[in-house]
Design an enzyme around this catalytic site. Structure first.
Site, PDB file in Angstrom:
ATOM      1  N   GLU A 185      50.652  43.693  52.812  1.00 12.65           N
ATOM      2  CA  GLU A 185      49.393  44.083  53.340  1.00 12.65           C
ATOM      3  C   GLU A 185      49.609  45.087  54.524  1.00 12.65           C
ATOM      4  O   GLU A 185      49.368  44.768  55.576  1.00 12.65           O
ATOM      5  CB  GLU A 185      48.357  43.094  53.629  1.00 12.65           C
ATOM      6  CG  GLU A 185      48.058  42.210  52.335  1.00 12.65           C
ATOM      7  CD  GLU A 185      47.329  40.879  52.694  1.00 12.65           C
ATOM      8  OE1 GLU A 185      46.976  40.527  53.819  1.00 12.65           O
ATOM      9  OE2 GLU A 185      46.920  40.097  51.750  1.00 12.65           O
ATOM     10  N   ASN A 227      53.348  44.377  48.399  1.00 12.14           N
ATOM     11  CA  ASN A 227      52.252  43.780  47.404  1.00 12.14           C
ATOM     12  C   ASN A 227      51.130  44.226  48.739  1.00 12.14           C
ATOM     13  O   ASN A 227      51.098  43.921  49.857  1.00 12.14           O
ATOM     14  CB  ASN A 227      52.575  42.077  47.841  1.00 12.14           C
ATOM     15  CG  ASN A 227      51.465  41.524  46.773  1.00 12.14           C
ATOM     16  OD1 ASN A 227      51.099  41.752  45.823  1.00 12.14           O
ATOM     17  ND2 ASN A 227      50.974  40.398  47.618  1.00 12.14           N
ATOM     18  N   HIS A 263      42.094  41.235  43.690  1.00 13.72           N
ATOM     19  CA  HIS A 263      41.375  40.243  44.029  1.00 13.72           C
ATOM     20  C   HIS A 263      39.750  41.081  43.817  1.00 13.72           C
ATOM     21  O   HIS A 263      39.427  41.963  44.684  1.00 13.72           O
ATOM     22  CB  HIS A 263      41.116  39.689  45.474  1.00 13.72           C
ATOM     23  CG  HIS A 263      42.407  38.954  45.837  1.00 13.72           C
ATOM     24  ND1 HIS A 263      42.541  37.824  45.322  1.00 13.72           N
ATOM     25  CD2 HIS A 263      43.610  39.211  46.547  1.00 13.72           C
ATOM     26  CE1 HIS A 263      43.510  36.957  45.729  1.00 13.72           C
ATOM     27  NE2 HIS A 263      44.177  37.770  46.357  1.00 13.72           N
ATOM     28  N   GLU A 291      47.706  38.451  42.185  1.00 13.44           N
ATOM     29  CA  GLU A 291      46.947  37.591  42.841  1.00 13.44           C
ATOM     30  C   GLU A 291      45.526  37.635  42.000  1.00 13.44           C
ATOM     31  O   GLU A 291      44.429  37.559  42.783  1.00 13.44           O
ATOM     32  CB  GLU A 291      46.679  37.673  44.291  1.00 13.44           C
ATOM     33  CG  GLU A 291      47.988  37.837  44.812  1.00 13.44           C
ATOM     34  CD  GLU A 291      47.853  37.831  46.366  1.00 13.44           C
ATOM     35  OE1 GLU A 291      46.871  37.605  46.939  1.00 13.44           O
ATOM     36  OE2 GLU A 291      48.888  38.130  47.250  1.00 13.44           O
ATOM     37  N   ASP A 293      42.087  37.444  40.649  1.00 13.43           N
ATOM     38  CA  ASP A 293      40.843  36.477  40.610  1.00 13.43           C
ATOM     39  C   ASP A 293      39.690  37.572  40.709  1.00 13.43           C
ATOM     40  O   ASP A 293      39.754  38.582  41.094  1.00 13.43           O
ATOM     41  CB  ASP A 293      40.750  35.383  41.484  1.00 13.43           C
ATOM     42  CG  ASP A 293      41.024  35.835  43.062  1.00 13.43           C
ATOM     43  OD1 ASP A 293      40.599  36.971  43.265  1.00 13.43           O
ATOM     44  OD2 ASP A 293      40.978  35.020  43.911  1.00 13.43           O
TER      45      ASP A 293
END
Ligand code: G3I
Length: 386
Positions: A185, A227, A263, A291, A293
């Site tokens: 990030e 990432n 996400h 990650e 979701d």
């Protein structure tokens, strides 16, 4: 040759037992349970074999120890695991100079026992820093509304601290971690570099190349990833990550891949994910969904459920369609344990399993995708042992 080798190992084992004091024997850790052998034929980890893609999950190590059903699903359904929190700096160096890899080691042992690969998460980040380091930082906001962090420590000390952290952690897990999220990030939503304390210490983004080089020195076999989130769709942030990846490749910095956190939220459209995965892959990089979701405003209506199922389907299809996409990781699997309601009040239902750890339609959808998609096989091997 085989026989004499096993005899030698056996003899060494007997010698070790005979020479080991009783107290050390009593303290020997219980081996992590092997639960994967009973994986059903329709489990995600067995269905993913033809593609060579590793389907993974983030793991909460407290639940792994306390909740047998959670441990069973982790082992039976997934063939890659990511530490949700226990490899972060705040956990592994709670006091300056005191390292604690106990929880992360337990996860790596569990993975080893269950023939899973490990994604290491994460080495360089602005968040979840140890309290002794966080205490030196003050935050302000710049004219564009982006956060600016400033540490009272001199740049030289921050640089030495980061180098030590990266090399100690990667060195500790050498040979046992498949992929590392080396830098996490590093960009704001508008594509400008995040002005965290690493940016401050280096006077720019030079810390990123250094972190990759240090990690590579500490474990040359591990695959090293950048990432980030909100890079699934084309826009300023994704373009900034792309420019960074291109620049690092041109400078021969040892970066192997880019992780797309993924996400997603059903109130927004589905991103041009496959195209973005592909353009990074075309740079000669691996890519991964790290990650995944899909959250929604609660309660979930039938229409929202259908949208969630569709989004999960599309995330996996996008990865399968891109040959360099080597792993697909859900950010946990049970709705009761998700980070989402804490960060987005009123939202949730973001995972593959419900609050009682029963599989939801999105789980069945992933099974269907794996069964029906003729994906190119990814023969990638690399570090790690599973
Ligand atoms: O361990 C303490 C516990 O002692 C204390 O009682 C409790 C009280 O709030 O907090 C516990 O720490 C929490 C920690 O998770 C472990 O459960 C923190 O408050 C909580 O903020 C922390 O949240 C994690 C979050 O990262 C922090 O940024 C989430 O679990 C984790 O899922 C989330 O993961 C991030 C990825 O690392 C990077 N990408 C985004 C993703 C979602 O935010």
């Amino acid at each position: 040759m085989r026989l004499s080798r096993s005899l030698l190992v056996g003899a060494l084992g007997v010698t070790a037992v005979l020479c080991t004091p009783a107290t050390a024997l009593a303290a020997a850790p219980t081996p992590a349970p092997s639960l994967y052998r009973s994986s059903p034929a329709d489990s995600l980890r067995r269905l993913d074999h033809p593609s060579g893609l590793r389907i993974g999950t983030a793991v909460n190590t407290d639940l792994l120890a306390s909740t047998p059903q959670y441990a069973q699903i982790t082992a039976q359904q997934f063939d890659s695991v990511t530490a949700e929190n226990v490899m972060k700096w705040e956990v592994v160096e709670p006091q300056r100079g005191t390292l604690d890899f106990a929880a992360a080691d337990r996860l790596v042992d569990f993975a080893h026992a269950n023939k899973q690969r490990v994604r290491g998460h994460t080495l360089v980040w602005h968040s979840q820093l140890p309290s002794w380091l966080q205490a030196t930082i003050t935050s302000t906001t710049d004219a564009a509304g982006n956060r600016v962090d400033t540490s009272s420590l001199p740049a030289s000390e921050l640089k030495a601290l980061l180098k030590k952290h990266v090399q100690e952690e990667v060195g500790h897990f050498k040979g046992r971690v498949w992929q590392w999220d080396v830098v996490n990030e590093a960009f704001n939503e508008d594509g400008t570099p995040r002005q965290d304390v690493w940016y401050q210490a280096w006077g720019g983004t030079g810390y990123i190349a250094d972190a990759f080089r240090w990690a590579h020195e500490a474990d040359p076999q591990a695959k090293l990833f950048y990432n980030d989130y909100n890079i699934e769709f084309t826009g300023p942030k994704s373009d900034a990550a792309f420019a960074l990846a291109k620049q690092l490749k041109a400078q021969r910095v040892p970066i192997d891949g880019v992780g797309f956190q993924t996400h997603l939220d059903t109130q927004y459209g589905f991103p041009d994910l496959q195209a973005n995965l592909q353009r990074f892959a075309d740079l000669g990089l691996f890519v991964a969904e790290t990650e995944v979701d899909v959250r929604s405003t609660l309660p979930v209506t039938a229409a929202v459920q259908a949208k969630q199922t569709s989004y999960w389907t599309q995330t996996l299809q996008a990865c399968l369609a891109v040959e360099n996409c080597i792993s697909y990781t859900a950010w946990g699997f049970g709705d009761a344990y998700s980070w989402v309601p804490g960060t987005f009040p009123g939202q949730g239902a973001a995972n593959l399993y419900d609050e009682d750890l029963a599989p939801k339609p999105q789980y069945t959808a992933l099974q269907d995708v794996l069964r029906t998609t003729r994906a190119p096989h990814r023969a990638e091997s690399g570090g790690g042992w599973a």
